[in-house]
Scaffold this motif. Sequence first.
Motif, PDB file in Angstrom:
ATOM      1  N   GLY A   1       0.805  -1.213   0.000  1.00  0.00           N
ATOM      2  CA  GLY A   1       0.000   0.000   0.000  1.00  0.00           C
ATOM      3  C   GLY A   1       0.838   1.262   0.000  1.00  0.00           C
ATOM      4  N   ALA A   2       1.918   1.256   0.762  1.00  0.00           N
ATOM      5  CA  ALA A   2       2.790   2.431   0.824  1.00  0.00           C
ATOM      6  C   ALA A   2       3.495   2.652  -0.509  1.00  0.00           C
ATOM      7  CB  ALA A   2       3.814   2.264   1.948  1.00  0.00           C
ATOM      8  N   LEU A   3       3.945   1.570  -1.125  1.00  0.00           N
ATOM      9  CA  LEU A   3       4.595   1.700  -2.428  1.00  0.00           C
ATOM     10  C   LEU A   3       3.635   2.276  -3.462  1.00  0.00           C
ATOM     11  CD1 LEU A   3       6.744  -1.535  -2.910  1.00  0.00           C
ATOM     12  CD2 LEU A   3       7.548   0.827  -3.035  1.00  0.00           C
ATOM     13  N   VAL A   4       2.426   1.757  -3.469  1.00  0.00           N
ATOM     14  CA  VAL A   4       1.440   2.244  -4.430  1.00  0.00           C
ATOM     15  C   VAL A   4       1.134   3.712  -4.179  1.00  0.00           C
ATOM     16  CG1 VAL A   4      -0.970   2.038  -5.160  1.00  0.00           C
ATOM     17  CG2 VAL A   4       0.429  -0.011  -4.890  1.00  0.00           C
ATOM     18  N   ALA A   5       1.045   4.107  -2.921  1.00  0.00           N
ATOM     19  CA  ALA A   5       0.793   5.514  -2.596  1.00  0.00           C
ATOM     20  C   ALA A   5       1.907   6.397  -3.138  1.00  0.00           C
ATOM     21  CB  ALA A   5       0.657   5.678  -1.085  1.00  0.00           C
ATOM     22  N   CYS A   6       3.139   5.924  -3.040  1.00  0.00           N
ATOM     23  CA  CYS A   6       4.273   6.695  -3.570  1.00  0.00           C
ATOM     24  C   CYS A   6       4.180   6.832  -5.087  1.00  0.00           C
ATOM     25  CB  CYS A   6       5.593   6.026  -3.183  1.00  0.00           C
ATOM     26  SG  CYS A   6       6.010   6.176  -1.432  1.00  0.00           S
ATOM     27  N   VAL A   7       3.795   5.735  -5.756  1.00  0.00           N
ATOM     28  CA  VAL A   7       3.652   5.801  -7.216  1.00  0.00           C
ATOM     29  C   VAL A   7       2.557   6.790  -7.582  1.00  0.00           C
ATOM     30  CG1 VAL A   7       3.077   4.501  -9.301  1.00  0.00           C
ATOM     31  CG2 VAL A   7       4.490   3.436  -7.533  1.00  0.00           C
ATOM     32  N   ARG A   8       1.454   6.726  -6.862  1.00  0.00           N
ATOM     33  CA  ARG A   8       0.348   7.649  -7.144  1.00  0.00           C
ATOM     34  C   ARG A   8       0.758   9.100  -6.920  1.00  0.00           C
ATOM     35  NH1 ARG A   8      -4.127   4.013  -3.915  1.00  0.00           N
ATOM     36  NH2 ARG A   8      -4.702   2.640  -5.654  1.00  0.00           N
ATOM     37  N   ALA A   9       1.699   9.307  -5.995  1.00  0.00           N
ATOM     38  CA  ALA A   9       2.186  10.663  -5.713  1.00  0.00           C
ATOM     39  C   ALA A   9       3.228  11.121  -6.731  1.00  0.00           C
ATOM     40  CB  ALA A   9       2.779  10.722  -4.306  1.00  0.00           C
ATOM     41  N   GLY A  10       3.532  10.260  -7.705  1.00  0.00           N
ATOM     42  CA  GLY A  10       4.470  10.648  -8.757  1.00  0.00           C
ATOM     43  C   GLY A  10       5.892  10.219  -8.531  1.00  0.00           C
ATOM     44  N   GLU A  11       6.131   9.355  -7.542  1.00  0.00           N
ATOM     45  CA  GLU A  11       7.490   8.890  -7.270  1.00  0.00           C
ATOM     46  C   GLU A  11       7.788   7.685  -8.160  1.00  0.00           C
ATOM     47  OE1 GLU A  11       8.321   8.438  -3.096  1.00  0.00           O
ATOM     48  OE2 GLU A  11       7.033  10.146  -2.599  1.00  0.00           O
ATOM     49  N   ARG A  12       8.376   7.962  -9.307  1.00  0.00           N
ATOM     50  CA  ARG A  12       8.605   6.919 -10.294  1.00  0.00           C
ATOM     51  C   ARG A  12       9.549   5.841  -9.777  1.00  0.00           C
ATOM     52  NH1 ARG A  12      10.268   9.665 -15.502  1.00  0.00           N
ATOM     53  NH2 ARG A  12       8.196  10.584 -15.377  1.00  0.00           N
ATOM     54  N   ASP A  13      10.476   6.211  -8.903  1.00  0.00           N
ATOM     55  CA  ASP A  13      11.406   5.221  -8.369  1.00  0.00           C
ATOM     56  C   ASP A  13      10.690   4.160  -7.534  1.00  0.00           C
ATOM     57  OD1 ASP A  13      13.684   6.061  -9.585  1.00  0.00           O
ATOM     58  OD2 ASP A  13      14.419   7.237  -7.884  1.00  0.00           O
ATOM     59  N   ALA A  14       9.530   4.517  -6.997  1.00  0.00           N
ATOM     60  CA  ALA A  14       8.757   3.520  -6.265  1.00  0.00           C
ATOM     61  C   ALA A  14       8.283   2.423  -7.209  1.00  0.00           C
ATOM     62  CB  ALA A  14       7.563   4.177  -5.567  1.00  0.00           C
TER      63      ALA A  14
ATOM     64  N   ILE B   1      -2.661   2.232 -11.911  1.00  0.00           N
ATOM     65  CA  ILE B   1      -2.262   2.065 -10.515  1.00  0.00           C
ATOM     66  C   ILE B   1      -3.347   2.551  -9.561  1.00  0.00           C
ATOM     67  CG2 ILE B   1      -1.098   4.287 -10.246  1.00  0.00           C
ATOM     68  CD1 ILE B   1       0.228   0.866  -9.020  1.00  0.00           C
ATOM     69  N   ASP B   2      -4.164   3.493 -10.009  1.00  0.00           N
ATOM     70  CA  ASP B   2      -5.244   3.989  -9.142  1.00  0.00           C
ATOM     71  C   ASP B   2      -6.322   2.942  -8.894  1.00  0.00           C
ATOM     72  OD1 ASP B   2      -4.091   6.443  -8.772  1.00  0.00           O
ATOM     73  OD2 ASP B   2      -5.183   7.419 -10.404  1.00  0.00           O
ATOM     74  N   THR B   3      -6.333   1.874  -9.696  1.00  0.00           N
ATOM     75  CA  THR B   3      -7.357   0.843  -9.510  1.00  0.00           C
ATOM     76  C   THR B   3      -6.927  -0.219  -8.507  1.00  0.00           C
ATOM     77  OG1 THR B   3      -6.569  -0.626 -11.287  1.00  0.00           O
ATOM     78  CG2 THR B   3      -8.056   1.175 -11.912  1.00  0.00           C
ATOM     79  N   PHE B   4      -5.679  -0.176  -8.048  1.00  0.00           N
ATOM     80  CA  PHE B   4      -5.233  -1.153  -7.047  1.00  0.00           C
ATOM     81  C   PHE B   4      -5.866  -0.808  -5.706  1.00  0.00           C
ATOM     82  CE2 PHE B   4      -2.274  -2.467  -3.662  1.00  0.00           C
ATOM     83  CZ  PHE B   4      -2.288  -3.832  -3.890  1.00  0.00           C
ATOM     84  N   ARG B   5      -6.626  -1.757  -5.167  1.00  0.00           N
ATOM     85  CA  ARG B   5      -7.366  -1.511  -3.922  1.00  0.00           C
ATOM     86  C   ARG B   5      -6.803  -2.296  -2.740  1.00  0.00           C
ATOM     87  NH1 ARG B   5      -8.423   2.339  -6.160  1.00  0.00           N
ATOM     88  NH2 ARG B   5     -10.355   2.910  -7.227  1.00  0.00           N
ATOM     89  N   GLY B   6      -5.832  -3.164  -2.985  1.00  0.00           N
ATOM     90  CA  GLY B   6      -5.255  -3.923  -1.893  1.00  0.00           C
ATOM     91  C   GLY B   6      -6.062  -5.129  -1.476  1.00  0.00           C
ATOM     92  N   ASP B   7      -7.057  -5.541  -2.298  1.00  0.00           N
ATOM     93  CA  ASP B   7      -7.837  -6.741  -1.974  1.00  0.00           C
ATOM     94  C   ASP B   7      -6.977  -7.995  -2.066  1.00  0.00           C
ATOM     95  OD1 ASP B   7     -10.092  -5.144  -1.690  1.00  0.00           O
ATOM     96  OD2 ASP B   7     -10.617  -5.330  -3.802  1.00  0.00           O
ATOM     97  N   SER B   8      -5.947  -7.950  -2.894  1.00  0.00           N
ATOM     98  CA  SER B   8      -4.952  -9.013  -2.989  1.00  0.00           C
ATOM     99  C   SER B   8      -3.589  -8.352  -2.919  1.00  0.00           C
ATOM    100  CB  SER B   8      -5.116  -9.786  -4.307  1.00  0.00           C
ATOM    101  OG  SER B   8      -4.943  -8.915  -5.412  1.00  0.00           O
ATOM    102  N   SER B   9      -2.540  -9.158  -2.890  1.00  0.00           N
ATOM    103  CA  SER B   9      -1.202  -8.576  -2.850  1.00  0.00           C
ATOM    104  C   SER B   9      -0.892  -7.886  -4.174  1.00  0.00           C
ATOM    105  CB  SER B   9      -0.153  -9.668  -2.588  1.00  0.00           C
ATOM    106  OG  SER B   9      -0.002 -10.503  -3.722  1.00  0.00           O
ATOM    107  N   LEU B  10       0.062  -6.980  -4.144  1.00  0.00           N
ATOM    108  CA  LEU B  10       0.464  -6.280  -5.361  1.00  0.00           C
ATOM    109  C   LEU B  10       0.983  -7.275  -6.401  1.00  0.00           C
ATOM    110  CD1 LEU B  10       0.803  -3.543  -6.719  1.00  0.00           C
ATOM    111  CD2 LEU B  10       3.031  -3.331  -5.597  1.00  0.00           C
ATOM    112  N   ALA B  11       1.730  -8.278  -5.946  1.00  0.00           N
ATOM    113  CA  ALA B  11       2.254  -9.284  -6.874  1.00  0.00           C
ATOM    114  C   ALA B  11       1.122 -10.052  -7.546  1.00  0.00           C
ATOM    115  CB  ALA B  11       3.189 -10.242  -6.141  1.00  0.00           C
ATOM    116  N   THR B  12       0.076 -10.382  -6.784  1.00  0.00           N
ATOM    117  CA  THR B  12      -1.066 -11.092  -7.358  1.00  0.00           C
ATOM    118  C   THR B  12      -1.791 -10.211  -8.367  1.00  0.00           C
ATOM    119  OG1 THR B  12      -1.361 -12.456  -5.389  1.00  0.00           O
ATOM    120  CG2 THR B  12      -3.278 -12.187  -6.814  1.00  0.00           C
ATOM    121  N   TRP B  13      -1.975  -8.955  -8.038  1.00  0.00           N
ATOM    122  CA  TRP B  13      -2.622  -7.999  -8.947  1.00  0.00           C
ATOM    123  C   TRP B  13      -1.834  -7.886 -10.241  1.00  0.00           C
ATOM    124  CZ3 TRP B  13      -1.292  -2.733 -10.337  1.00  0.00           C
ATOM    125  CH2 TRP B  13      -2.348  -1.996 -10.911  1.00  0.00           C
ATOM    126  N   LEU B  14      -0.518  -7.770 -10.134  1.00  0.00           N
ATOM    127  CA  LEU B  14       0.328  -7.680 -11.322  1.00  0.00           C
ATOM    128  C   LEU B  14       0.297  -8.976 -12.122  1.00  0.00           C
ATOM    129  CD1 LEU B  14       3.400  -5.821  -9.790  1.00  0.00           C
ATOM    130  CD2 LEU B  14       1.915  -4.947 -11.614  1.00  0.00           C
TER     131      LEU B  14
END
Length: 233
Positions: free
Chosen positions: A18-31, A72-85
């Motif tokens: 969730g924190a990583l996704v929040a960083c990406v949404r904030a424009g942190e490309r390195d995340a 990335i805005d559609t990721f809701r955390g219902d599953s892990s990020l790896a599963t979503w990807l």
Amino acid sequence: MDTMPASAARDYAAMEDGALVACVRAGERDAFRHIVQRCNQRMFRVVRGVLHADADAEDAVQEAYVRAYERIDTFRGDSSLATWLTRIALNEAYGRLRRRRDSVDIEQDEALLRASAQVVAFPGHALQADPADAAARAQMRSLLEQAVDALPEAFRLVYVLREVEGCSVEETAAALGLREETVKTRLHRARRQLREALHERVAASLPDAFAFLGARCARMTEAVMARIAAVDA
């Protein structure tokens, strides 16, 4: 998506999904770079399980990452990020197969094996280390990859996620859209077929199968980041 420089103090490796996704949404490309590095091997292994060819798999994984970045805005955390990807990557892989042939039926190979009444357990323990076995690991890894490639697709994807990637039954079921009992059944049947081909020696090579680390991971990461830079441009 807006972009802003990531803080030099960011420790992305310590962040949860969730924190990583929040960083990406904030424009942190390195995340997102860290997400790619974290998930590259699983994504490659699973997609290669569908497309077989390394080059096709790498191309499909790149496209899947770009699609994931754009959504990335559609990721809701219902599953892990790896599963979503993984779901996005599998959709991309199957889409390519549909363009390559009119339809994909991942159940057809399983139907051919339903008549088999006996499921032979595949040993989960690694062989005792010895010099001869260590010297043969590279050769065995190649044999393992060929044997996994030869599995029916329905079994192959379950086997790669469960045995090669070490995913749980629950996560594998979520990634592939299957019932947990179906995952267990397909894993048993995959083990049986591999046992027939390679017997117990296959277990020693599992951790090294379909490696996608080092320079290959770095190359994939840079290619994805270049495409994402174009998305943001």
